[in-house]
Enzyme design. Structure first.
Site, PDB file in Angstrom:
ATOM      1  CG  ASP A  37      24.597  37.411  16.021  1.00 53.34           C
ATOM      2  OD1 ASP A  37      25.601  37.117  15.355  1.00 53.34           O
ATOM      3  OD2 ASP A  37      24.494  37.153  17.242  1.00 53.34           O
ATOM      4  CG  HIS A  38      19.448  33.639  14.669  1.00 53.18           C
ATOM      5  ND1 HIS A  38      18.506  33.303  15.603  1.00 53.18           N
ATOM      6  CD2 HIS A  38      18.975  34.734  14.026  1.00 53.18           C
ATOM      7  CE1 HIS A  38      17.486  34.152  15.536  1.00 53.18           C
ATOM      8  NE2 HIS A  38      17.748  35.017  14.582  1.00 53.18           N
ATOM      9  N   GLY A 106      18.316  38.818  24.012  1.00 51.58           N
ATOM     10  CA  GLY A 106      18.642  37.452  23.641  1.00 51.58           C
ATOM     11  C   GLY A 106      17.490  36.475  23.697  1.00 51.58           C
ATOM     12  CD  GLU A 107      14.725  35.012  19.833  1.00 54.72           C
ATOM     13  OE1 GLU A 107      13.521  35.276  19.634  1.00 54.72           O
ATOM     14  OE2 GLU A 107      15.491  34.588  18.947  1.00 54.72           O
ATOM     15  CG  ASN A 110      19.893  32.869  18.716  1.00 50.82           C
ATOM     16  OD1 ASN A 110      19.961  32.100  17.774  1.00 50.82           O
ATOM     17  ND2 ASN A 110      19.092  33.915  18.723  1.00 50.82           N
ATOM     18  N   GLY A 175       8.813  46.110  24.912  1.00 47.81           N
ATOM     19  CA  GLY A 175       8.045  46.514  26.074  1.00 47.81           C
ATOM     20  C   GLY A 175       8.518  47.835  26.625  1.00 47.81           C
ATOM     21  CB  THR A 192       9.163  43.205  14.758  1.00 46.31           C
ATOM     22  OG1 THR A 192       8.475  42.794  15.946  1.00 46.31           O
ATOM     23  CG2 THR A 192      10.633  42.831  14.876  1.00 46.31           C
ATOM     24  NE  ARG A 280       4.445  39.684  14.402  1.00 49.44           N
ATOM     25  CZ  ARG A 280       5.637  39.748  15.001  1.00 49.44           C
ATOM     26  NH1 ARG A 280       6.157  38.674  15.572  1.00 49.44           N
ATOM     27  NH2 ARG A 280       6.322  40.880  15.018  1.00 49.44           N
TER      28      ARG A 280
END
Length: 343
Positions: A37-38, A106-107, A110, A175, A192, A280
């Site tokens: 969702d971006h 969130g980021e 976005n 975390g 992830t 990764r």
């Protein structure tokens, strides 16, 4: 029982093309599809950012079996929690037993461009998330809700169309603090792959267990979901080069935390070496080796694996995985996915 999902990369593909891939994933035997969702993608050139809620409605209508949801949505800035509650209640009514609301803090990439806000620190973002979850769940179970929180308010609010059983909420954690919250309040964890073993064994999974032990009700069906970054192809060099499309994932949180512009994110990712871009990812052309490396995460305690493939030929990936990887995983760990096409 092991569940095997497909990550629909909304940052990489347009909504129509992505919908076809997700429908093919159901036919090929995947158990779930989770979509990003971006508001803006991680790169400007050839990037995409379809609206996940509209897309999930279309996916639900074109499929019949798979679990579908967000991985992840932020219900605190672009969206008021009451709107998220209404949207997922509607999806839950339309596609009962198949919807998951995956959420995170969130980021800035976005949330800032669409709101013009100053990006808050983690403490505020986490506080907003906690309050949003409380409000969403109360709207799903109460009528005429007047809510007075620190960040959100409602006045005599009612959601009229909602499923008999509330939609599960999975919480994304990287975390200890949010992992414990995910166990105490959530119906599942999202994390992830490709990080240090100690993060999973000493922080995320133990803190989830700690949170579960403090939860008000026992949840034996609690989901431990991990998005596993995989690049699998008969041609190993092709599998390696495909990871360049997602080099951004190799950036550290410190390198990208305040980046609000897709051009800048694209520039940062383009400067990474091929080795770091692939760092990764599970990169392989040997199905047995590939399964062995995926098994590492099952052995850690994850039972819902959502596979994210980086290459542009997603149809090829889905068919290769259906033929060579999913059956091996199910023979080894169990599972009941369907393959209705022989893909």
């Amino acid at each position: 029982m092991l569940r095997l999902g497909y990550k629909a990369s909304a940052e990489q593909f347009g909504p129509v093309e992505l919908l076809d891939f997700a429908c093919l994933a159901e036919k090929a035997g995947f158990d779930s599809v989770f979509v990003s969702d971006h508001f803006q993608p991680w790169k400007h050139h050839d990037g995409h950012a379809p609206f996940s809620l509209a897309w999930l409605g279309a996916l639900g209508a074109r499929t019949s079996r798979i679990t579908i949801g967000t991985s992840v949505m932020t219900p605190t800035f672009r969206y008021h929690p009451a709107v998220v509650a209404q949207a997922f209640a509607t999806l839950g009514v339309m596609f009962p037993g198949r919807i998951v609301l995956g959420i995170g803090t969130g980021e800035s990439l976005n949330e800032v461009p669409s709101t013009g806000m100053a990006w808050p620190d983690f403490k505020e973002r986490f506080a907003r998330l906690r309050e949003a979850v409380t409000l969403i769940r109360r709207l799903w179970t109460e009528e005429r809700l007047t809510f007075e929180g620190q960040f959100y308010r409602t006045q005599s609010a009612t959601i009229y169309d909602r499923p008999a059983t509330p939609v599960p909420i999975y919480v994304a954690a990287a975390g200890a603090l949010i992992a414990k919250y995910a166990g105490r309040v959530g119906d599942g964890l999202i994390c992830t792959s490709g990080k240090a073993r100690e993060l999973y064994t000493e922080t995320l999974l133990p803190k989830v267990a700690e949170g579960l032990s403090e939860a008000e009700s026992k949840r034996p069906d609690y989901a431990r979901m991990i998005e596993i970054k995989v690049s699998f192809d008969a041609d190993r060099d092709r599998a390696l080069q495909d990871t360049r499309h997602w080099a951004v994932l190799a950036l550290t949180p410190e390198e990208k935390v305040s980046v609000e512009n897709p051009d800048e994110m694209e520039r940062l990712a383009a400067g990474l070496s091929a080795e770091r871009a692939a760092s990764r990812w599970i990169v392989s052309n040997d199905p047995d080796e590939h399964v062995e490396r995926i098994s590492y995460y099952v052995d850690l305690g994850f039972e819902h694996l959502v596979f994210h493939a980086p290459g542009p030929d997603q149809e090829r990936f889905i068919r290769l995985y259906s033929e060579q990887i999913l059956p091996r995983l199910r023979r080894r760990f169990g599972g009941s996915g369907e393959n209705t096409t022989g893909a």
